[in-house]
Design a protein around this motif. Sequence first.
Motif, PDB file in Angstrom:
ATOM      1  N   PRO A  66      47.337  39.821  10.718  1.00 12.82           N
ATOM      2  CA  PRO A  66      48.078  38.882   9.866  1.00 12.82           C
ATOM      3  C   PRO A  66      47.289  37.626   9.510  1.00 12.82           C
ATOM      4  O   PRO A  66      47.408  37.129   8.388  1.00 12.82           O
ATOM      5  N   LEU A  67      46.479  37.112  10.430  1.00 11.56           N
ATOM      6  CA  LEU A  67      45.728  35.893  10.132  1.00 11.56           C
ATOM      7  C   LEU A  67      44.696  36.146   9.032  1.00 11.56           C
ATOM      8  O   LEU A  67      44.593  35.379   8.067  1.00 11.56           O
ATOM      9  N   ARG A  68      43.954  37.227   9.164  1.00 10.29           N
ATOM     10  CA  ARG A  68      42.948  37.559   8.162  1.00 10.29           C
ATOM     11  C   ARG A  68      43.596  37.814   6.799  1.00 10.29           C
ATOM     12  O   ARG A  68      43.104  37.348   5.758  1.00 10.29           O
ATOM     13  N   CYS A  69      44.708  38.550   6.813  1.00  8.23           N
ATOM     14  CA  CYS A  69      45.410  38.841   5.556  1.00  8.23           C
ATOM     15  C   CYS A  69      45.887  37.557   4.884  1.00  8.23           C
ATOM     16  O   CYS A  69      45.779  37.404   3.662  1.00  8.23           O
ATOM     17  N   ASP A 109      47.118  42.928  25.199  1.00 12.00           N
ATOM     18  CA  ASP A 109      46.246  42.713  24.046  1.00 12.00           C
ATOM     19  C   ASP A 109      46.213  41.257  23.571  1.00 12.00           C
ATOM     20  O   ASP A 109      45.416  40.912  22.695  1.00 12.00           O
ATOM     21  N   ASP A 110      47.064  40.413  24.153  1.00 13.43           N
ATOM     22  CA  ASP A 110      47.200  39.057  23.611  1.00 13.43           C
ATOM     23  C   ASP A 110      45.971  38.191  23.845  1.00 13.43           C
ATOM     24  O   ASP A 110      45.630  37.353  23.005  1.00 13.43           O
ATOM     25  N   ALA A 111      45.306  38.361  24.979  1.00 17.75           N
ATOM     26  CA  ALA A 111      44.088  37.577  25.232  1.00 17.75           C
ATOM     27  C   ALA A 111      43.017  37.918  24.200  1.00 17.75           C
ATOM     28  O   ALA A 111      42.301  37.040  23.708  1.00 17.75           O
ATOM     29  N   GLN A 112      42.928  39.206  23.871  1.00 25.25           N
ATOM     30  CA  GLN A 112      41.966  39.632  22.856  1.00 25.25           C
ATOM     31  C   GLN A 112      42.347  39.082  21.478  1.00 25.25           C
ATOM     32  O   GLN A 112      41.480  38.635  20.714  1.00 25.25           O
ATOM     33  N   ARG A 113      43.648  39.084  21.156  1.00 24.46           N
ATOM     34  CA  ARG A 113      44.105  38.544  19.876  1.00 24.46           C
ATOM     35  C   ARG A 113      43.864  37.036  19.796  1.00 24.46           C
ATOM     36  O   ARG A 113      43.516  36.509  18.734  1.00 24.46           O
ATOM     37  N   LEU A 114      44.045  36.363  20.919  1.00 29.51           N
ATOM     38  CA  LEU A 114      43.790  34.929  20.968  1.00 29.51           C
ATOM     39  C   LEU A 114      42.330  34.637  20.650  1.00 29.51           C
ATOM     40  O   LEU A 114      42.023  33.768  19.821  1.00 29.51           O
ATOM     41  N   GLU A 132      38.131  32.753  16.936  1.00 33.78           N
ATOM     42  CA  GLU A 132      36.820  32.944  16.309  1.00 33.78           C
ATOM     43  C   GLU A 132      36.947  33.012  14.785  1.00 33.78           C
ATOM     44  O   GLU A 132      36.085  32.515  14.058  1.00 33.78           O
ATOM     45  N   MET A 133      38.034  33.624  14.304  1.00 30.13           N
ATOM     46  CA  MET A 133      38.228  33.713  12.859  1.00 30.13           C
ATOM     47  C   MET A 133      38.458  32.315  12.263  1.00 30.13           C
ATOM     48  O   MET A 133      37.870  31.954  11.237  1.00 30.13           O
ATOM     49  N   THR A 167      37.981  23.462  20.792  1.00 30.62           N
ATOM     50  CA  THR A 167      37.190  24.687  20.856  1.00 30.62           C
ATOM     51  C   THR A 167      36.798  25.175  19.474  1.00 30.62           C
ATOM     52  O   THR A 167      35.662  25.541  19.217  1.00 30.62           O
ATOM     53  N   MET A 168      37.757  25.138  18.546  1.00 34.07           N
ATOM     54  CA  MET A 168      37.523  25.721  17.231  1.00 34.07           C
ATOM     55  C   MET A 168      36.403  25.022  16.481  1.00 34.07           C
ATOM     56  O   MET A 168      35.606  25.655  15.814  1.00 34.07           O
ATOM     57  N   PHE A 169      36.326  23.702  16.614  1.00 34.35           N
ATOM     58  CA  PHE A 169      35.363  22.957  15.833  1.00 34.35           C
ATOM     59  C   PHE A 169      34.147  22.545  16.650  1.00 34.35           C
ATOM     60  O   PHE A 169      33.393  21.665  16.254  1.00 34.35           O
TER      61      PHE A 169
END
Length: 525
Positions: free
Chosen positions: A96-99, A162-167, A172-173, A203-205
């Motif tokens: 959903p984020l990429r879309c 799967d949530d840790a991987q989605r996080l 990163e995206m 973290t993101m920036f």
Amino acid sequence: MKYPIGIQSFEKIRKGGYVYVDKTDLIYELAKGSVYFLARPRRFGKSLLMDTLRCYFEGRRDLFEGLKIMDLEQEWTDYPVITFDFNGLLKAEDDPLRCYLFSQVKEAEKKYDITPEDTNDLGLRFRRLLPAIHEKTGKEVVVLVDEYDKPLLDFLGTDAPDDAQRLDHNREMLKGFFSIFKAEDRHLRFVMLTGVTKFSQVTMFSGTNQPDDISLSNRYDTLLGITTEELHTAFAEPIRELASTLGKSEEETKEMLKRRYDGYHFSNRMIDIYNPFSMLNVFADMKMQDYWFQSGTPTYAVRLLGQTQEDVMSFTQVEHTLDEFVNYKADTARPLPMIFQAGYLTVKGFDPDFETYRLDFPNMEVRRGLITLLANDYLQLNDNAVTWVQKVVKALRVADLDLVQRLFTAFLAETPYSMRPKKDQKDRELYFHYTFYLLLRLISCYTVYTEKHLSEGHADCIVETSKYIYVFEFKLDGTAAEALQQINDCGYARAYEADSRPLYKIGASFSSKTETIEDWKIEER
């Protein structure tokens, strides 16, 4: 008077005749800058701020007629604006984020007639979009990102495999997508990011230009929310109506509103800020309820607290450095930044000599709501909890301490064995202490202190009613007499010597064998 509850469109508010607290002078000053980050609790008007900025940068002068900004702005330039709002991601999609990011980039390409790049690299496509728009329009681009941390909070601290991987994927995206701000700075007129938390922003920036964090800025501490002056002027009429409805004077009504909804501070200037969502609902309904807390469950904060060994009460009434509650990445080991930035604690004092801050609950609404939430989660309260609380309230109201003892003894005896800590004596003592404290805190109509700082030590718990004062001391596998002796030796009741209310000292002993109250002694002053 019309109240814009749930309306985040500046145009709709202005054209629909809704009440609007004028912050446009601050918006004008804000727009002079470049890249900002602003953290505020949910329901504090972040989305409305972002839409107001969009209208301003699009040159919508007609919407600002009669507001403060009209005496300040002369040019009203129409800049190209790209907006991102992560509140409405469609979770049914595979990514959903990429879309969503792709959809916003495509929309901007179409709006400004930009030929899209032939690439699946989302960051690269966005990076090339900004100079293309700048060249096409001859104007720098404005980028507004609302609730940037929503794609991260949804997966923080959950048990789903799967949530840790989605996080990590979403972080990163976002990092790759928005890191282009530094490289394309010459094409940007203004960038604003809002969210509940700062931890993920750090973290993101990382490694890029950090946005100017104005979350605790003296300059913009009143940008969102309602100040006391704004409340008493813009809402003078509904305050009078509410006073009449409640059968109170205007001053009494103002004091009731202050206790329940005021108390946020977003800088060391300590300017009182009322929760806007609650205030609008109070005046629309003409009654007082816990609107903000009931409007949504702070699931991510509760998840963190459920996984940490920290007691949220230990964060209150003590001094903290700024790094402890703002600049540190929040996680289960250190949940304080998340609890603070989500609005469940706020600044209540500042020591300029040591540059330390004292934190506490903002107001009665938040205190009662969070305590109830924690108590339900920690104590696994059943449907009879409300009845139990009512019985304790009535017992304390008439100083029937024998009944109070029986009620607490029965409650502890019914607590599931699996919930009780078994590590060591200190852990068990903390459990009984925290349980007793949470239960008393549920009795929100009384003033309750835990570990109250006194001249000669810390009283375990003090309860003040309009007629009585109760000083409690707890012992695990000790005696009630020892607990009572500690109250007297350490002078826990000395602070109330000039108080005319009857005072009761209660020594309570918990047994690790029976796992309930074993001994209980009372001494009246």
